[in-house]
Design a protein around this motif. Structure first.
Motif, PDB file in Angstrom:
ATOM      1  N   GLU A   2       0.845  -0.984   0.056  1.00 21.39           N
ATOM      2  CA  GLU A   2       0.053  -0.050   0.043  1.00 21.39           C
ATOM      3  C   GLU A   2       0.752   1.199   0.020  1.00 21.39           C
ATOM      4  O   GLU A   2       1.987   1.317   0.723  1.00 21.39           O
ATOM      5  CB  GLU A   2      -1.010   0.071   1.271  1.00 21.39           C
ATOM      6  CG  GLU A   2      -1.902  -1.075   1.045  1.00 21.39           C
ATOM      7  CD  GLU A   2      -3.195  -1.000   2.093  1.00 21.39           C
ATOM      8  OE1 GLU A   2      -3.228   0.297   2.562  1.00 21.39           O
ATOM      9  OE2 GLU A   2      -3.632  -2.045   2.709  1.00 21.39           O
ATOM     10  N   ASP A   3       0.457   2.261  -0.690  1.00 24.64           N
ATOM     11  CA  ASP A   3       1.190   3.530  -0.990  1.00 24.64           C
ATOM     12  C   ASP A   3       0.819   4.534   0.413  1.00 24.64           C
ATOM     13  O   ASP A   3       1.664   5.085   0.582  1.00 24.64           O
ATOM     14  CB  ASP A   3       0.926   4.042  -2.315  1.00 24.64           C
ATOM     15  CG  ASP A   3       1.720   5.252  -2.561  1.00 24.64           C
ATOM     16  OD1 ASP A   3       2.629   5.582  -2.114  1.00 24.64           O
ATOM     17  OD2 ASP A   3       1.361   5.793  -3.675  1.00 24.64           O
ATOM     18  N   ASN A   4      -0.345   4.562   0.575  1.00 23.34           N
ATOM     19  CA  ASN A   4      -0.818   5.563   1.639  1.00 23.34           C
ATOM     20  C   ASN A   4      -0.401   6.912   1.444  1.00 23.34           C
ATOM     21  O   ASN A   4       0.082   7.497   2.300  1.00 23.34           O
ATOM     22  CB  ASN A   4      -0.301   5.148   3.043  1.00 23.34           C
ATOM     23  CG  ASN A   4      -0.889   3.705   3.524  1.00 23.34           C
ATOM     24  OD1 ASN A   4      -1.954   3.402   3.229  1.00 23.34           O
ATOM     25  ND2 ASN A   4      -0.087   2.848   4.196  1.00 23.34           N
ATOM     26  N   PHE A  53       2.008   8.013  -0.185  1.00 17.36           N
ATOM     27  CA  PHE A  53       3.554   8.277  -0.066  1.00 17.36           C
ATOM     28  C   PHE A  53       4.043   8.887  -1.437  1.00 17.36           C
ATOM     29  O   PHE A  53       4.855  10.046  -1.544  1.00 17.36           O
ATOM     30  CB  PHE A  53       4.349   7.049   0.181  1.00 17.36           C
ATOM     31  CG  PHE A  53       6.075   7.340   0.162  1.00 17.36           C
ATOM     32  CD1 PHE A  53       6.580   7.698   1.098  1.00 17.36           C
ATOM     33  CD2 PHE A  53       6.648   6.505  -0.938  1.00 17.36           C
ATOM     34  CE1 PHE A  53       8.079   7.803   1.256  1.00 17.36           C
ATOM     35  CE2 PHE A  53       8.147   6.954  -1.140  1.00 17.36           C
ATOM     36  CZ  PHE A  53       8.585   7.380  -0.273  1.00 17.36           C
ATOM     37  N   SER A  54       3.670   8.420  -2.657  1.00 17.61           N
ATOM     38  CA  SER A  54       4.117   9.020  -3.729  1.00 17.61           C
ATOM     39  C   SER A  54       3.687  10.278  -3.991  1.00 17.61           C
ATOM     40  O   SER A  54       4.488  11.331  -4.516  1.00 17.61           O
ATOM     41  CB  SER A  54       3.539   8.288  -5.224  1.00 17.61           C
ATOM     42  OG  SER A  54       4.080   6.731  -4.970  1.00 17.61           O
ATOM     43  N   ARG A  55       2.477  10.885  -3.651  1.00 18.61           N
ATOM     44  CA  ARG A  55       1.867  12.100  -3.664  1.00 18.61           C
ATOM     45  C   ARG A  55       2.617  12.903  -3.061  1.00 18.61           C
ATOM     46  O   ARG A  55       2.947  14.095  -3.231  1.00 18.61           O
ATOM     47  CB  ARG A  55       0.355  12.177  -3.248  1.00 18.61           C
ATOM     48  CG  ARG A  55      -0.150  13.410  -3.779  1.00 18.61           C
ATOM     49  CD  ARG A  55      -1.649  13.321  -3.245  1.00 18.61           C
ATOM     50  NE  ARG A  55      -2.255  12.168  -3.438  1.00 18.61           N
ATOM     51  CZ  ARG A  55      -2.868  11.404  -2.376  1.00 18.61           C
ATOM     52  NH1 ARG A  55      -2.880  11.770  -0.969  1.00 18.61           N
ATOM     53  NH2 ARG A  55      -3.502  10.202  -2.666  1.00 18.61           N
ATOM     54  N   ARG A  56       3.198  12.545  -1.662  1.00 21.40           N
ATOM     55  CA  ARG A  56       3.895  13.506  -0.721  1.00 21.40           C
ATOM     56  C   ARG A  56       5.485  13.712  -1.317  1.00 21.40           C
ATOM     57  O   ARG A  56       5.854  14.971  -1.191  1.00 21.40           O
ATOM     58  CB  ARG A  56       3.953  12.803   0.699  1.00 21.40           C
ATOM     59  CG  ARG A  56       2.705  13.065   1.414  1.00 21.40           C
ATOM     60  CD  ARG A  56       2.955  12.756   3.000  1.00 21.40           C
ATOM     61  NE  ARG A  56       3.597  11.102   3.371  1.00 21.40           N
ATOM     62  CZ  ARG A  56       2.971   9.850   3.172  1.00 21.40           C
ATOM     63  NH1 ARG A  56       1.678  10.079   3.262  1.00 21.40           N
ATOM     64  NH2 ARG A  56       3.787   8.881   3.438  1.00 21.40           N
ATOM     65  N   VAL A  57       5.827  12.426  -1.935  1.00 24.28           N
ATOM     66  CA  VAL A  57       7.292  12.893  -2.503  1.00 24.28           C
ATOM     67  C   VAL A  57       7.307  13.773  -3.698  1.00 24.28           C
ATOM     68  O   VAL A  57       8.217  14.729  -3.761  1.00 24.28           O
ATOM     69  CB  VAL A  57       7.802  11.338  -2.986  1.00 24.28           C
ATOM     70  CG1 VAL A  57       8.985  11.626  -3.678  1.00 24.28           C
ATOM     71  CG2 VAL A  57       8.119  10.604  -1.723  1.00 24.28           C
ATOM     72  N   ILE A  58       6.259  13.731  -4.492  1.00 24.17           N
ATOM     73  CA  ILE A  58       5.959  14.650  -5.577  1.00 24.17           C
ATOM     74  C   ILE A  58       5.784  15.834  -5.051  1.00 24.17           C
ATOM     75  O   ILE A  58       6.450  16.946  -5.721  1.00 24.17           O
ATOM     76  CB  ILE A  58       4.903  14.142  -6.648  1.00 24.17           C
ATOM     77  CG1 ILE A  58       5.275  12.625  -7.210  1.00 24.17           C
ATOM     78  CG2 ILE A  58       4.819  15.309  -7.701  1.00 24.17           C
ATOM     79  CD1 ILE A  58       6.581  12.769  -8.084  1.00 24.17           C
ATOM     80  N   ARG A  59       5.211  16.118  -4.152  1.00 24.02           N
ATOM     81  CA  ARG A  59       4.639  17.488  -3.513  1.00 24.02           C
ATOM     82  C   ARG A  59       5.963  18.092  -2.800  1.00 24.02           C
ATOM     83  O   ARG A  59       5.947  19.198  -2.747  1.00 24.02           O
ATOM     84  CB  ARG A  59       3.494  17.252  -2.680  1.00 24.02           C
ATOM     85  CG  ARG A  59       3.076  18.782  -2.204  1.00 24.02           C
ATOM     86  CD  ARG A  59       1.717  18.640  -1.487  1.00 24.02           C
ATOM     87  NE  ARG A  59       0.978  17.347  -1.671  1.00 24.02           N
ATOM     88  CZ  ARG A  59       0.350  16.566  -0.630  1.00 24.02           C
ATOM     89  NH1 ARG A  59       0.623  16.642   0.712  1.00 24.02           N
ATOM     90  NH2 ARG A  59      -0.603  15.612  -0.923  1.00 24.02           N
TER      91      ARG A  59
END
Length: 109
Positions: free
Chosen positions: A21-23, A25-31
């Motif tokens: 599960e990503d939870n 994480f990818s969105r926070r890294v990109i942000r």
């Protein structure tokens, strides 16, 4: 034998597949990526576009493009004409002319 091994490996991998599960994480890294990198990337893209347009203008890109398209159309026309049976063209032209005259003069044969 190899085909059987491939099937066994595929079945094993499908049976033991686990989703992580990503939870978010990818969105926070990109942000959290630095905005300076994005601005630098945008500036580089604009600079490259300007350089490309300048070279296109300096080296007569429109003329080169026109010549290339003209050559393609000419070569295709030559290819089509070289395989043409001109007797068929004459017959088709005569038949179309007769049909046209018949419609213009409005008489039936």
């Amino acid at each position: 034998m190899m085909e059987n091994d491939d099937k066994l490996i595929k079945n094993f991998m499908l049976a033991n597949k686990h989703e992580i599960e990503d939870n978010g994480f990818s969105r926070r890294v990109i942000r959290n990526l630095p905005q300076q990198a994005k601005r630098l990337s945008d500036m580089l893209s604009v600079a490259c576009a300007i350089v490309c347009c300048t070279f296109f203008y300096i080296f007569n890109g429109f003329e080169v493009l026109y010549q290339a398209i003209s050559d393609i159309i000419t070569s295709q026309a030559y290819y089509l004409i070289s395989d043409t049976n001109f007797q068929s063209w004459v017959i088709a032209t005569v038949v179309l002319a007769i049909i046209g005259v018949q419609r213009v003069c409005s008489f039936k044969w």
